[in-house]
Design an enzyme around this catalytic site. Structure first.
Site, short mmCIF file in Angstrom:
data_model
loop_
_atom_site.label_atom_id
_atom_site.label_comp_id
_atom_site.label_asym_id
_atom_site.label_seq_id
_atom_site.Cartn_x
_atom_site.Cartn_y
_atom_site.Cartn_z
N GLU A 237 0.81 -1.22 0.00
CA GLU A 237 0.00 0.00 0.00
C GLU A 237 0.84 1.27 0.00
OE1 GLU A 237 -2.79 -1.05 3.20
OE2 GLU A 237 -4.20 -1.50 1.61
N GLU B 69 -4.03 -10.66 0.27
CA GLU B 69 -4.78 -10.55 1.53
C GLU B 69 -6.22 -10.90 1.21
OE1 GLU B 69 -4.35 -6.81 3.70
OE2 GLU B 69 -2.26 -6.68 3.06
C1 GAL Z 1 -4.91 -4.02 4.16
C2 GAL Z 1 -3.50 -3.75 4.59
C3 GAL Z 1 -3.15 -4.44 5.87
C4 GAL Z 1 -4.23 -4.25 6.88
C5 GAL Z 1 -5.52 -4.75 6.33
C6 GAL Z 1 -6.67 -4.55 7.28
O1 GAL Z 1 -5.37 -3.03 3.32
O2 GAL Z 1 -2.59 -4.12 3.60
O3 GAL Z 1 -1.94 -3.95 6.35
O4 GAL Z 1 -4.36 -2.90 7.16
O5 GAL Z 1 -5.84 -4.06 5.17
O6 GAL Z 1 -6.49 -5.14 8.50
#
Ligand code: GAL
Length: 954
Positions: A415, A485
């Site tokens: 990010e 993620e």
């Molecule tokens: C994503 C980010 C993570 C964390 C997650 C939410 O956007 O890459 O670091 O913030 O969201 O828990």
């Protein structure tokens, strides 16, 4: 005495990576050269700004007098000096790069050490810092060595010429904020300090400098090719392979390859004139071929997690045993991959990944997420002045970690938007190491990267990507897809894992994903249990958004981890194609099934009546077989019957003992039949009560008061649940977030209007209407009570009225039992909690627990602890049977009390145990960051009827 001027601290706000440090090189834990750990007790003086104190403390002879003591590695804010701050993406200081606030907590660290008497006087020595947040300036014996940024990266300094036999003064000034902080805006606690090891390394003349182990595997010939490049001439020996070659020379020999499933490592040595460095060599080849990530010729499916380094007391200062615990827990829960979100981990963690077998995406220490607040204006990754710092970070990661076979991809960071600096990093990495792929999720067009990566895409979108219907640039369309993620594991959840996994397994292009995230970043707190954002008085914080892991802060597996373990198990066991068969599928990418033994057992009403071994051939990856089950045990005609098949380790492995269950499946034979209750008793109105069979009711309200000797309180319809983090959703999502809809609709304050209490010949009927204030919508709810004299049966009929715009959180009844109620037995899903989209790991059987143990200790209290598919439960002197099966939960507080608690310590046992018997539950989803529950898991408002029978157990 030196004098402070602003220029003396100019380095703090300088965009450059620092000065004075040696070039980065490969990290190794030990060699035959001497080393001296400088971990331990250090003195600390904390100042509120970067320039309050002069640097005279660095001079030999300085009296640290009343300075505090802290442990290194550690964070001073977790050792009683100042406090931690948690923000997700907002910078906790004004965004004015590269300037940082004048309030800049600065920890002067001091350590006086003697050299061991036999410390060699020849050669050189190097001082290594493995991690300091966020910026440090270093002096040894009064000489300024330089200063550095890049918190989770190593920095070395030449110090041999400055060392003395005794009384060496190592002084390190650590600033919480620096220009580097702009590059370290990861979603985590801001934790300044020297949080990784400090080591003095002797470097004998002719010792190893940098070296690069290239060990590839040719899956066609079965041979490995080894070449070790070394900055210093030397020889490489690998006894098990009879290899003895010069550095830079390549040799090809038959080998067993390294994979995460079969992590074969060969011990070798790199010997230079002055040093012998042990090597652990894993032969594997990672390539992009046919649009797929292939290792050793085969596509891999990542069943991964995002791992932040976390310990509830030590923060990011992890010891080796904690790192090993993470790896063992991952392996035991079928996880095969780790993304080191969002920085290179302690290097020892990667040694463990090599040894135990985990695929690793090694991510650089880079995130500039806070710039999103200003539409990414001034983003350092798109500003050439910062590019040297970015390249320095890339190099420090790659050079440090390049010799780990477990690392299959480099990730530029997380990010950080897009920009020329990222492109420069990718180009440098590609040039330096062509044996691995480059990842960065923010590169939407995949201009710089080798894999199309996304976060939190919905099931439907992932499916479209699998079908190659997603469009995008020509290059992107040629690339494999991963979810770096997904499945936000905040609080209760994540829901929908099984649905994702089904999609991953259906399309080749989809190469799996990494659940967000491994561990809750709760900080152990004397009054609150575990603290989260805001608990230290931070003016800007993101609450419990840091508690979103598959394990609790103390590493106890949460139900989310058990669900994931089941969903990704490497063997699928299901009903076979013909009667009486079970289908076993090997879902490994590389290993056959020879490491597993299979067992069957046969249950009647949840009790095992017979068990035996099930011979299963050593199926190759991807193969299935339908296997005939034995004849069902004789004399087992009645009751609910099923097979349970388990796959267990046949021998001890490095990560689990023999007998460890790797996979299981259940095959129903017959279905549950609720006992029938003939309505043969007549309700009788007495002076003070209505009686019906074993039960009594209040005459005016028709409220149940007792069943036999068991007092029952407040039985009524319940549609409310304490909002889960996933129910609550996030502020930035446009989608429907049910938690707030439920609140707006008023489901937490339903009114129960009594319409009639009717005594019939064979039933007591209580008619009610359950509805929230201010709405026309309601639920006409009829409780019909009957009895055969022994059992009491309740049939609840619910008819929706009006315009229901929301699904329900739950639909069922709740009632109170005596506070002394403790022990619980049930036949149904267990042993842990389950919800409609988190129920894969719920195993049908007989289970026992206590009311306290039924609770899942989410750091922020919320709905939890439901058991699925319950046929019957025994609690507080009652046996409750469901028609149909039901969801069971029990707790020492009401759902409303649970809903208002911020920490577990807010929950105190009342004088009742509240039992919920639910006909339906709404799904969980993962909307605390990702998509909500899929529509098939919504609990729609529609007419419903369900029954329970109650029997006093004595
Ligand atoms: C994503 C980010 C993570 C964390 C997650 C939410 O956007 O890459 O670091 O913030 O969201 O828990």
């Amino acid at each position: 005495m030196s004098f402070r001027t602003t220029t003396a601290i100019a380095y703090v706000e300088d965009v450059s990576p620092g000065s004075g440090a040696l070039p980065p090189r490969a990290w190794y834990a030990f060699s035959d050269a001497r080393s001296l750990s400088l971990n331990g007790s250090w003195r600390l003086r904390l100042s509120p700004t970067a320039d309050t104190e002069d640097d005279s403390f660095a001079e030999p002879g300085y009296e640290a007098g009343n300075w505090a003591e802290v442990t290194v590695p550690g964070h001073w804010v977790l050792q009683g000096h100042g406090s931690p701050i948690y923000t997700n993406h907002l910078y906790p200081f004004p965004v004015d790069p590269p300037r940082v606030p004048t309030e800049n907590p600065t920890g002067d660290h001091l350590r006086v050490f003697d050299l061991p008497s036999d410390w060699p006087s020849d050669g050189q020595s190097v001082l290594r810092f493995d991690g300091v947040e966020s910026c440090a300036r270093v002096w040894l014996n009064g000489t300024d060595l330089g200063e550095f940024k890049g918190s989770r990266l190593p920095h070395e300094f030449t110090v041999g010429h400055l060392l003395r036999p005794g009384g060496n003064v190592l002084a390190v000034r650590v600033h919480q904020w620096s220009a580097g902080s702009y590059l370290e805006d990861q979603d985590q606690w801001w934790l300044p300090g020297i949080f990784r090891d400090v080591t003095l390394l002797h470097r004998p003349a002719g010792s190893v400098l940098d070296f690069f182990v290239h060990a590839s595997y040719d899956h066609v010939t079965g041979e490995g090719t080894l070449k070790v490049d070394s900055d210093v001439d030397g020889r490489i020996t690998v006894p098990a392979l009879a290899v003895d070659v010069a550095a830079g020379e390549s040799v090809t020999v038959p080998v067993e390859p390294w994979t995460a499933e079969t992590p074969k490592l060969y011990d070798g040595v790199l010997a230079t004139e002055g040093e012998r460095v042990p090597l652990r060599i894993g032969f594997r080849t990672v390539i992009l071929e046919d649009g797929l990530i292939k290792v050793n010729g085969r596509p891999v499916l990542f069943k991964g997690v995002n791992r932040h380094e976390w310990h509830p007391e030590q923060g990011r200062a992890l010891d080796l045993e904690t790192m090993r615990e993470d790896v063992l827990l991952m392996k035991r829960h079928n996880i095969n991959a780790v993304r080191t979100s969002h920085y290179p981990p302690h290097p020892a963690f990667l040694d463990l990944c090599d040894e135990y077998g985990l695929w690793v995406i090694d991510e650089c220490d880079l995130e500039t997420h806070g710039f999103t607040e200003q539409s990414w204006r001034d983003n350092p990754v798109d500003d050439d002045r910062w590019t040297p710092a970015l390249l320095d970070r890339a190099a420090r990661m790659v050079e440090r970690d390049k010799n780990h076979p477990s690392v299959v991809m480099w990730s530029l960071g997380n990010e950080a938007g897009t920009g020329r600096g990222l492109t420069a990093m990718a180009a440098w990495i590609h040039g330096r190491d062509s044996s691995r792929l480059v990842h960065y999720e923010g590169d939407g067009d995949c201009r710089d990267t080798d894999v199309y990566s996304r976060m939190y895409a919905s099931h439907a979108e992932v499916e479209r990507i699998g079908q190659e219907l997603d469009g995008g640039t020509h290059k992107r369309r040629q690339l494999p897809f991963i979810l770096c993620e997904y499945a936000h594991a905040m609080g209760n959840g994540p829901g929908g894992l099984a649905d994702y996994q089904r999609i991953f397994e259906s399309y080749e292009r989809l190469q799996g994903g990494f659940v967000w995230e491994w561990i809750d970043h709760g900080i152990k707190h004397a009054d609150l249990g575990y603290a989260y954002g805001g608990d230290f008085g931070e003016e800007l914080h993101d609450g419990n958004f840091c508690c979103d892991g598959l394990v609790f802060p103390d590493r106890t597996p949460s139900p989310g981890l058990l669900e994931y373990q089941k969903v990704i198990e490497p063997v699928r066991i299901e009903v076979g194609g013909t009667d009486g068969t079970v289908r076993v599928t090997n879902r490994h990418d590389f290993a056959d099934l020879s490491a597993l033994a299979f067992e069957w057992s046969y249950q009647v009403d949840g009790e095992t009546v017979e068990a035996g071994a099930l011979p299963v051939p050593a199926l190759a990856p991807g193969e299935s077989a339908d296997l005939t089950l034995p004849e069902p045990p004789a004399g087992t005609r009645g009751g609910e019957r099923q097979w349970t098949i388990r796959a267990l380790l046949t021998t001890d492995t490095s990560w689990a003992p023999k007998g460890h269950p790797v996979a299981w499946g259940q095959l129903p034979v017959t279905a549950w039949q609720a006992p029938s209750v003939t309505a043969s008793s007549r309700p009788v109105l007495g002076e003070r009560q209505i009686t019906l069979g074993p039960a009594t009711f209040a005459p005016r309200t028709g409220a149940l008061t007792s069943i036999g000797k068991v007092a029952v309180d407040g039985l009524r319809l319940d549609v409310f649940r304490a909002a889960t983090d996933n129910d609550n959703g996030t502020s930035w999502q446009d989608g429907v977030c049910f938690g707030s809809l439920w609140r707006t609709f008023g489901l937490h304050r339903m009114r129960h209007r009594l319409d009639s209490v009717e005594l019939g010949d064979d039933a007591l009927t209580v008619r009610t209407r359950v509805a929230p204030a201010a709405r026309e919508a309601g639920l006409a709810t009829v409780y019909r009570w009957t009895s055969d004299g022994t059992r009491l049966k309740l049939t609840v009929s619910v008819t929706p009225e009006g315009d229901w715009q929301v699904p329900l959180p739950r639909l069922g009844i709740r009632f109170g039992l005596a506070g002394s109620t403790d022990h619980v037995r049930w036949f149904g899903g267990g042993p842990g909690e389950a919800y409609p989209d988190t129920r894969s790991a719920s195993m049908l059987g007989r289970w026992e627990s206590t009311v306290d143990e039924l609770q899942t200790p989410y750091v922020r209290p919320q709905e939890n602890g439901a058991r699925a598919d319950v046929r019957w439960a025994e609690i507080g002197g009652l046996r409750i049977e469901g028609d149909p099966e039901f969801w069971f939960s029990a707790r020492r507080w009401t759902n409303e009390q649970l809903d208002t608690a911020a920490h577990r310590t807010d929950l105190t046992a009342g004088d009742r145990v509240w039992v919920n018997l639910d006909h339906g539950q709404h799904g969980i989803g993962s909307q605390s960051c990702g998509p909500g529950p899929l529509s098939q898991y919504h609990l729609l408002v529609q007419p419903a009827e369900f029954s329970f029978s109650f029997l006093e157990t004595k």
